[in-house]
Write an enzyme that holds these catalytic residues in place. Structure first.
Site, PDB file in Angstrom:
ATOM      1  N   GLY A  11      -3.198  -6.045   4.883  1.00  0.00           N
ATOM      2  CA  GLY A  11      -4.169  -7.047   5.331  1.00  0.00           C
ATOM      3  C   GLY A  11      -5.396  -6.403   5.949  1.00  0.00           C
ATOM      4  N   ILE A  14      -9.637  -4.301   2.322  1.00  0.00           N
ATOM      5  CA  ILE A  14      -9.559  -4.827   0.946  1.00  0.00           C
ATOM      6  C   ILE A  14      -8.695  -6.086   0.931  1.00  0.00           C
ATOM      7  CG2 ILE A  14      -8.925  -4.361  -1.462  1.00  0.00           C
ATOM      8  CD1 ILE A  14      -9.438  -1.429  -1.015  1.00  0.00           C
ATOM      9  N   ARG A  89      -8.549  12.089  -1.621  1.00  0.00           N
ATOM     10  CA  ARG A  89      -7.558  11.035  -1.876  1.00  0.00           C
ATOM     11  C   ARG A  89      -6.156  11.630  -1.795  1.00  0.00           C
ATOM     12  NH1 ARG A  89     -11.671   9.847  -5.596  1.00  0.00           N
ATOM     13  NH2 ARG A  89     -12.563   7.774  -5.343  1.00  0.00           N
ATOM     14  N   THR A 120      -3.684   1.197  -3.590  1.00  0.00           N
ATOM     15  CA  THR A 120      -3.532   2.287  -2.618  1.00  0.00           C
ATOM     16  C   THR A 120      -3.726   3.667  -3.275  1.00  0.00           C
ATOM     17  OG1 THR A 120      -1.983   0.919  -1.377  1.00  0.00           O
ATOM     18  CG2 THR A 120      -1.918   3.287  -0.933  1.00  0.00           C
ATOM     19  N   ASN A 121      -4.441   4.533  -2.586  1.00  0.00           N
ATOM     20  CA  ASN A 121      -4.718   5.901  -3.062  1.00  0.00           C
ATOM     21  C   ASN A 121      -3.665   6.899  -2.596  1.00  0.00           C
ATOM     22  OD1 ASN A 121      -7.019   6.049  -4.690  1.00  0.00           O
ATOM     23  ND2 ASN A 121      -8.392   5.794  -2.942  1.00  0.00           N
ATOM     24  N   ARG A 152     -19.200   0.866 -10.888  1.00  0.00           N
ATOM     25  CA  ARG A 152     -20.154   1.784 -10.242  1.00  0.00           C
ATOM     26  C   ARG A 152     -21.087   2.378 -11.294  1.00  0.00           C
ATOM     27  NH1 ARG A 152     -15.572   4.258  -6.151  1.00  0.00           N
ATOM     28  NH2 ARG A 152     -16.027   2.787  -4.465  1.00  0.00           N
ATOM     29  N   HIS A 176      -8.116   8.305 -11.278  1.00  0.00           N
ATOM     30  CA  HIS A 176      -9.119   7.896 -10.304  1.00  0.00           C
ATOM     31  C   HIS A 176      -9.291   9.057  -9.347  1.00  0.00           C
ATOM     32  CE1 HIS A 176     -11.461   5.352  -7.758  1.00  0.00           C
ATOM     33  NE2 HIS A 176     -10.610   5.370  -6.766  1.00  0.00           N
TER      34      HIS A 176
HETATM   35  O1  TXD Z   1     -10.178   2.334  -6.547  1.00  0.00           O
HETATM   36  C1  TXD Z   1      -9.283   2.289  -5.756  1.00  0.00           C
HETATM   37  N1  TXD Z   1      -8.043   2.239  -6.170  1.00  0.00           N
HETATM   38  C2  TXD Z   1      -9.551   2.295  -4.296  1.00  0.00           C
HETATM   39  C3  TXD Z   1      -8.460   2.567  -3.407  1.00  0.00           C
HETATM   40  C4  TXD Z   1     -10.851   2.014  -3.774  1.00  0.00           C
HETATM   41  C5  TXD Z   1     -11.037   1.935  -2.421  1.00  0.00           C
HETATM   42  C6  TXD Z   1      -9.972   2.138  -1.451  1.00  0.00           C
HETATM   43  N2  TXD Z   1      -8.725   2.500  -2.024  1.00  0.00           N
HETATM   44  C7  TXD Z   1      -7.523   2.618  -1.203  1.00  0.00           C
HETATM   45  O2  TXD Z   1      -7.068   1.304  -0.877  1.00  0.00           O
HETATM   46  C8  TXD Z   1      -7.666   3.264   0.147  1.00  0.00           C
HETATM   47  O3  TXD Z   1      -7.717   4.659   0.031  1.00  0.00           O
HETATM   48  C9  TXD Z   1      -6.406   2.779   0.833  1.00  0.00           C
HETATM   49  O4  TXD Z   1      -5.285   3.572   0.427  1.00  0.00           O
HETATM   50  C10 TXD Z   1      -6.219   1.367   0.281  1.00  0.00           C
HETATM   51  C11 TXD Z   1      -6.561   0.249   1.254  1.00  0.00           C
HETATM   52  O5  TXD Z   1      -7.883   0.353   1.684  1.00  0.00           O
HETATM   53  P1  TXD Z   1      -8.421  -0.573   2.904  1.00  0.00           P
HETATM   54  O6  TXD Z   1      -9.859  -0.227   3.096  1.00  0.00           O
HETATM   55  O7  TXD Z   1      -8.037  -1.981   2.720  1.00  0.00           O
HETATM   56  O8  TXD Z   1      -7.579   0.053   4.117  1.00  0.00           O
HETATM   57  P2  TXD Z   1      -7.275  -0.599   5.555  1.00  0.00           P
HETATM   58  O9  TXD Z   1      -8.378  -1.500   5.982  1.00  0.00           O
HETATM   59  O10 TXD Z   1      -6.877   0.536   6.440  1.00  0.00           O
HETATM   60  O11 TXD Z   1      -6.010  -1.504   5.276  1.00  0.00           O
HETATM   61  C12 TXD Z   1      -4.757  -0.980   5.026  1.00  0.00           C
HETATM   62  C13 TXD Z   1      -3.761  -1.928   5.650  1.00  0.00           C
HETATM   63  C14 TXD Z   1      -3.824  -1.980   7.176  1.00  0.00           C
HETATM   64  O12 TXD Z   1      -4.020  -3.308   7.616  1.00  0.00           O
HETATM   65  C15 TXD Z   1      -2.437  -1.459   7.612  1.00  0.00           C
HETATM   66  O13 TXD Z   1      -1.939  -2.089   8.782  1.00  0.00           O
HETATM   67  C16 TXD Z   1      -1.601  -1.809   6.398  1.00  0.00           C
HETATM   68  O14 TXD Z   1      -2.440  -1.525   5.282  1.00  0.00           O
HETATM   69  N3  TXD Z   1      -0.371  -1.056   6.273  1.00  0.00           N
HETATM   70  C17 TXD Z   1       0.741  -1.614   5.773  1.00  0.00           C
HETATM   71  N4  TXD Z   1       0.966  -2.834   5.285  1.00  0.00           N
HETATM   72  C18 TXD Z   1       2.201  -3.100   4.866  1.00  0.00           C
HETATM   73  N5  TXD Z   1       3.223  -2.192   4.875  1.00  0.00           N
HETATM   74  C19 TXD Z   1       3.029  -0.953   5.351  1.00  0.00           C
HETATM   75  N6  TXD Z   1       4.021  -0.052   5.367  1.00  0.00           N
HETATM   76  C20 TXD Z   1       1.733  -0.611   5.829  1.00  0.00           C
HETATM   77  N7  TXD Z   1       1.187   0.508   6.359  1.00  0.00           N
HETATM   78  C21 TXD Z   1      -0.097   0.220   6.630  1.00  0.00           C
END
Ligand code: TXD
Length: 319
Positions: A11, A14, A89, A120-121, A152, A176
Site C-alpha cells: 500500500g 504505487i 535494483r 516489485t524489483n 518512457r 527490466h
Molecule cells: O517497472 C517496475 N517494475 C518498477 C518497480 C517501477 C518502479 C518501482 N518498482 C518497484 O516497485 C520498487 O523498486 C519497489 O520494489 C516496488 C514498490 O514501489 P513503491 O514506490 O510503491 O514502494 P513503497 O512506497 O515503499 O511501498 C512498498 C510497500 C510499503 O507500504 C510497505 O509497507 C509494503 O510495501 N511492504 C509489504 N506489504 C506487504 N507484505 C510485506 N511483506 C511487505 N513489506 C513491505
C-alpha cells in the site's frame, strides 16, 4: 452483476496510485493489503471519500490480513522496498525475496485463480520467485516492466519528434534493468520505423542513441530526482493497463515479463517479451525474428536475469 475484485499487495506509493486508477477507471472493487497497520485502511478511506467527488462507486477497503484478498480476480504486487539513490535494483534482491515468499503463500491460499501482476524489483527475478512460492500457473502470473520502459521510450521520442505520444509505438525486450533491449526497428511514429525516420532526417542516429540510453536509465533518473523513492505514477498506469486487458479480455499486445520456456531459445525464465493479454492471462508470446545483434542483446539480458535467479536459489532452498 458482481464487480471484479482487485487485490493490491503493498500500500505504498504505487499501491495507492493503483487504487486511485482502479477507482477512476471503474475496474472493480479494491482491497489494499499492507503489513503496516492503518496504512491501507487510511489510504482506502481517503480514496473512497474521493469517489464522492470523482463519481466512482467502487468499494475500497484496506486490510492487514491475507484473508482480505480471498477470491481476488486480479492481484497486483508492489510489496517490498524501493530503491534509494545509489542502490541498484539488484541490491533489493535479498529483502524483497523474503517478501515474495510471504506474498506467494498468501496468493496460494487465498487467490489461486487470480491473474497476478508483479511490480516489485528486481522485477524479472521477483516474478520468477513469486510464481514458485505461489505455485501459480505460468500464464496467470506476469511482471510489469516493458509497458513502463516502452512508455518512457515513447515519451522521449514524442518530445524529440514533437508529435503526439499516441502516435508513437515503442518496443522494449529483455529484463527490466540496465540490460533492457529497446528495439528501434519495431518502434514507430504512425507506423514509420525509427531507422526510416533517421533516413528521413527527423532525427540523427546519435540523438536516437541518447534517447535509448535515457530510456535504459529512466528509473534511475527519477530515483536521483526524488531521492526518497522511485517512480510510481507511470508504473501504476502501466500495471493498470495490463490488468484492464485481462479483465476486459481486450487481447492487447503488450511488452510484459512473461514466463518463457522455448521462444527466443530461452528456457525457464521470466523476461520481457511481447505478449497477448486476455481473459486467459498470457494467451500468446510473440516471437519476433531478431537480427544477430538484437539476439545477442536479448541473450545478454536473459543471462543477467538468470544470474539473479541463481542468487535467489542460493538464498532460499525452496526455490
Ligand atoms: O517497472 C517496475 N517494475 C518498477 C518497480 C517501477 C518502479 C518501482 N518498482 C518497484 O516497485 C520498487 O523498486 C519497489 O520494489 C516496488 C514498490 O514501489 P513503491 O514506490 O510503491 O514502494 P513503497 O512506497 O515503499 O511501498 C512498498 C510497500 C510499503 O507500504 C510497505 O509497507 C509494503 O510495501 N511492504 C509489504 N506489504 C506487504 N507484505 C510485506 N511483506 C511487505 N513489506 C513491505
Amino acid at each position: 452483476m458482481a464487480q471484479p475484485k482487485i487485490a493490491l499487495i503493498g500500500g505504498g506509493q504505487i499501491g495507492g496510485t493503483l487504487a486511485l486508477l482502479a477507482g477512476l477507471k471503474e475496474l472493480g472493487n479494491v482491497v489494499l493489503f499492507d503489513i503496516v497497520e492503518g496504512l491501507p485502511q487510511g489510504k482506502t478511506l481517503d480514496l473512497a471519500q474521493g469517489g464522492a467527488v470523482e463519481g466512482y462507486n467502487a468499494h475500497l477497503s484496506g486490510t492487514n490480513s491475507y484473508e482480505g484478498i480471498a477470491g481476488a480476480d486480479v492481484v497486483i504486487v508492489t510489496a517490498g522496498v524501493p530503491r534509494k539513490p545509489g542502490m541498484s535494483r539488484d541490491d533489493l534482491l535479498s529483502i524483497n525475496l523474503k517478501v515474495m515468499a510471504a506474498v506467494g503463500e498468501g496468493i496460494k491460499t487465498y487467490a489461486p485463480n487470480a491473474f497476478v501482476i508483479c511490480i516489485t524489483n528486481p522485477l524479472d527475478a521477483m516474478v520468477w520467485a513469486l510464481r514458485q512460492f505461489a505455485n501459480h500457473p505460468a500464464e496467470k502470473i506476469v511482471g510489469m516492466a516493458g509497458v513502463l520502459d516502452s512508455a518512457r521510450f515513447r515519451h522521449f521520442l514524442s518530445e524529440e519528434f514533437k508529435v503526439s505520444k499516441e502516435d508513437v509505438t515503442a518496443f522494449v525486450l529483455g529484463g527490466h534493468g540496465d540490460t533492457m533491449v529497446p528495439m528501434p526497428r519495431f518502434s514507430t511514429v504512425a507506423g514509420i520505423p525509427l531507422p526510416e525516420l533517421v533516413k528521413m532526417g527527423w532525427t540523427t542516429q546519435e540523438k536516437l542513441d541518447q534517447i535509448i540510453q535515457r530510456t535504459r536509465d529512466g528509473g534511475a533518473e527519477i530515483v536521483g530526482l526524488l531521492k526518497t523513492g522511485s517512480a510510481f505514477y507511470a508504473p501504476a498506469s502501466s500495471a493498470i493497463q495490463m490488468a484492464e486487458s485481462y479483465l476486459k479480455d481486450q487481447k492487447r499486445v503488450l511488452p510484459v515479463a512473461a514466463y518463457v520456456d522455448g521462444p527466443y531459445g530461452i528456457k525457464d525464465l521470466y523476461v520481457g517479451v511481447p505478449a497477448v493479454i486476455g481473459e486467459n492471462g498470457v494467451e500468446r508470446i510473440v516471437e519476433l525474428q531478431l537480427t544477430a545483434e538484437e539476439k545477442a542483446a536479448l541473450d545478454k539480458s536473459a543471462g543477467a536475469v538468470q544470474g539473479l535467479i541463481e542468487a535467489c536459489k542460493k538464498m532460499d532452498p525452496r526455490l
